[in-house]
Design a protein around this motif. Structure first.
Motif, mmCIF file in Angstrom:
data_model
loop_
_atom_site.group_PDB
_atom_site.id
_atom_site.type_symbol
_atom_site.label_atom_id
_atom_site.label_comp_id
_atom_site.label_asym_id
_atom_site.label_seq_id
_atom_site.Cartn_x
_atom_site.Cartn_y
_atom_site.Cartn_z
ATOM 1 N N GLU A 65 0.630 -1.129 0.077
ATOM 2 C CA GLU A 65 0.015 -0.060 -0.041
ATOM 3 C C GLU A 65 0.859 1.190 -0.080
ATOM 4 O O GLU A 65 1.657 1.380 0.793
ATOM 5 C CB GLU A 65 -0.904 0.012 1.194
ATOM 6 C CG GLU A 65 -1.910 1.217 1.114
ATOM 7 C CD GLU A 65 -2.758 1.091 2.377
ATOM 8 O OE1 GLU A 65 -4.209 1.075 1.950
ATOM 9 O OE2 GLU A 65 -2.449 1.383 3.389
ATOM 10 N N ALA A 66 0.740 2.109 -0.990
ATOM 11 C CA ALA A 66 1.623 3.311 -1.104
ATOM 12 C C ALA A 66 0.666 4.592 -0.701
ATOM 13 O O ALA A 66 -0.543 4.641 -1.007
ATOM 14 C CB ALA A 66 2.042 3.418 -2.521
ATOM 15 N N LYS A 67 1.201 5.313 -0.001
ATOM 16 C CA LYS A 67 0.548 6.783 0.220
ATOM 17 C C LYS A 67 0.711 7.594 -1.113
ATOM 18 O O LYS A 67 1.580 7.804 -1.779
ATOM 19 C CB LYS A 67 1.415 7.495 1.126
ATOM 20 C CG LYS A 67 0.683 8.936 1.649
ATOM 21 C CD LYS A 67 1.388 9.683 2.596
ATOM 22 C CE LYS A 67 0.771 10.958 3.036
ATOM 23 N NZ LYS A 67 1.639 11.938 3.915
ATOM 24 N N LEU A 68 -0.352 8.212 -1.362
ATOM 25 C CA LEU A 68 -0.466 9.006 -2.766
ATOM 26 C C LEU A 68 -0.550 10.381 -2.350
ATOM 27 O O LEU A 68 -1.359 10.732 -1.843
ATOM 28 C CB LEU A 68 -1.832 8.579 -3.552
ATOM 29 C CG LEU A 68 -2.002 9.229 -4.810
ATOM 30 C CD1 LEU A 68 -1.007 9.346 -5.987
ATOM 31 C CD2 LEU A 68 -3.246 8.817 -5.513
ATOM 32 N N VAL A 69 0.557 11.042 -2.748
ATOM 33 C CA VAL A 69 0.745 12.743 -2.902
ATOM 34 C C VAL A 69 0.330 13.207 -4.170
ATOM 35 O O VAL A 69 1.269 13.205 -5.092
ATOM 36 C CB VAL A 69 1.942 12.951 -2.216
ATOM 37 C CG1 VAL A 69 1.957 14.662 -1.973
ATOM 38 C CG2 VAL A 69 2.092 12.335 -0.981
ATOM 39 N N LYS A 70 -0.820 13.655 -4.338
ATOM 40 C CA LYS A 70 -1.277 13.993 -5.968
ATOM 41 C C LYS A 70 -0.451 15.320 -5.983
ATOM 42 O O LYS A 70 -0.030 16.335 -5.252
ATOM 43 C CB LYS A 70 -2.887 14.296 -6.034
ATOM 44 C CG LYS A 70 -3.651 13.071 -6.035
ATOM 45 C CD LYS A 70 -5.115 13.071 -6.182
ATOM 46 C CE LYS A 70 -5.860 12.034 -6.123
ATOM 47 N NZ LYS A 70 -7.124 12.147 -6.296
ATOM 48 N N THR A 71 -0.107 15.583 -7.260
ATOM 49 C CA THR A 71 0.509 16.741 -7.910
ATOM 50 C C THR A 71 -0.477 17.774 -8.514
ATOM 51 O O THR A 71 -0.750 17.512 -9.683
ATOM 52 C CB THR A 71 1.805 16.441 -8.882
ATOM 53 O OG1 THR A 71 2.554 15.422 -8.281
ATOM 54 C CG2 THR A 71 2.540 17.729 -9.324
ATOM 55 N N PRO A 72 -0.878 18.711 -7.977
ATOM 56 C CA PRO A 72 -1.946 19.594 -8.541
ATOM 57 C C PRO A 72 -1.173 20.578 -9.543
ATOM 58 O O PRO A 72 -0.115 20.895 -9.626
ATOM 59 C CB PRO A 72 -2.585 20.574 -7.333
ATOM 60 C CG PRO A 72 -1.243 20.299 -6.640
ATOM 61 C CD PRO A 72 -0.699 19.098 -6.644
ATOM 62 N N LYS A 73 -2.034 20.779 -10.572
ATOM 63 C CA LYS A 73 -1.545 21.751 -11.821
ATOM 64 C C LYS A 73 -0.256 21.384 -12.293
ATOM 65 O O LYS A 73 0.763 22.163 -12.517
ATOM 66 C CB LYS A 73 -1.436 23.158 -11.208
ATOM 67 C CG LYS A 73 -2.858 23.392 -10.737
ATOM 68 C CD LYS A 73 -2.951 24.851 -10.130
ATOM 69 C CE LYS A 73 -4.390 25.285 -9.792
ATOM 70 N NZ LYS A 73 -4.282 26.613 -9.190
ATOM 71 N N ALA A 74 -0.043 20.032 -12.559
ATOM 72 C CA ALA A 74 1.426 19.753 -12.951
ATOM 73 C C ALA A 74 1.626 19.957 -14.554
ATOM 74 O O ALA A 74 0.603 20.314 -15.192
ATOM 75 C CB ALA A 74 1.608 18.273 -12.877
#
Length: 196
Positions: A65-74
């Protein structure tokens, strides 16, 4: 002209759990597709003697299980490939996880053109290399297909890691895993290199 390979190949995307039967179904489907002359990336001479790909034994330790850190406005960028093609991708986010006792991070991407198609609108592309690359697994790295999620975690099953078509036929143009997606751990799961 070099053939184009899309990242999305298989319907067996693990979503929310680690399931050995799903990983086995993935392997069986992969072998079935590669044995089919209409779908296979194999060269004719290799297809004639093809009896299945070489896989590592399915190992639940490589499903995390991985923690997802989204990248906004990439911002979109041109991903390097083994050919002249430079498809546009956008960074979807970062996956943080522990594998074999090591803290790891991989960037996951979305293919801009592919995501315009309804059936691939949630498709994510995870290219990576690891310490088996060029030794037991293909030197050009491997891929995992994932699905976008609203959650802040994602299941990452390396048992479903597969080779780009370039591992079997240099006539294809395949995305090259970015340097930041090089794992300093042996990922002894998924597809091995084609010719020993």
């Amino acid at each position: 002209m070099k053939k184009v390979i899309l990242a999305i190949l298989f319907p067996f995307v693990v979503f929310g759990q680690c399931d050995e039967s799903v990983s086995k179904a993935f392997q069986n489907q992969l072998d079935k597709e590669y044995a089919d002359a209409k779908e296979s990336p194999l060269k004719p001479e290799d297809l004639k003697i093809f009896h299945g790909l070489h896989f590592y034994e399915i190992n639940k330790d490589f499903c995390v299980e991985a923690k997802l850190v989204k990248t906004p406005k990439a911002k979109p960028f041109a991903m390097k490939t083994s050919g002249n093609r430079t498809p546009l991708y956008v960074k979807y986010g970062e996956l943080h996880f522990t594998l074999r006792g090591k803290e790891c991070k991989l960037n996951v991407f979305r293919n801009i053109e592919l995501s315009k198609q309804e059936k691939y609108k949630n498709h994510l592309f995870l290219p990576f290399t690891d310490l088996t690359s060029g030794v037991e697994s293909y030197g050009g790295g491997r891929y995992i297909d994932l699905e976008a999620t609203d959650k802040d975690t994602m299941i990452l099953d390396f048992n479903q890691a597969y080779n780009p078509y370039c591992a079997y036929n240099e006539g294809y143009s395949c995305p090259i895993p970015p340097k930041e997606n090089d794992l300093l751990v042996e990922v002894r799961a998924g597809v091995k290199k084609f010719h020993d």
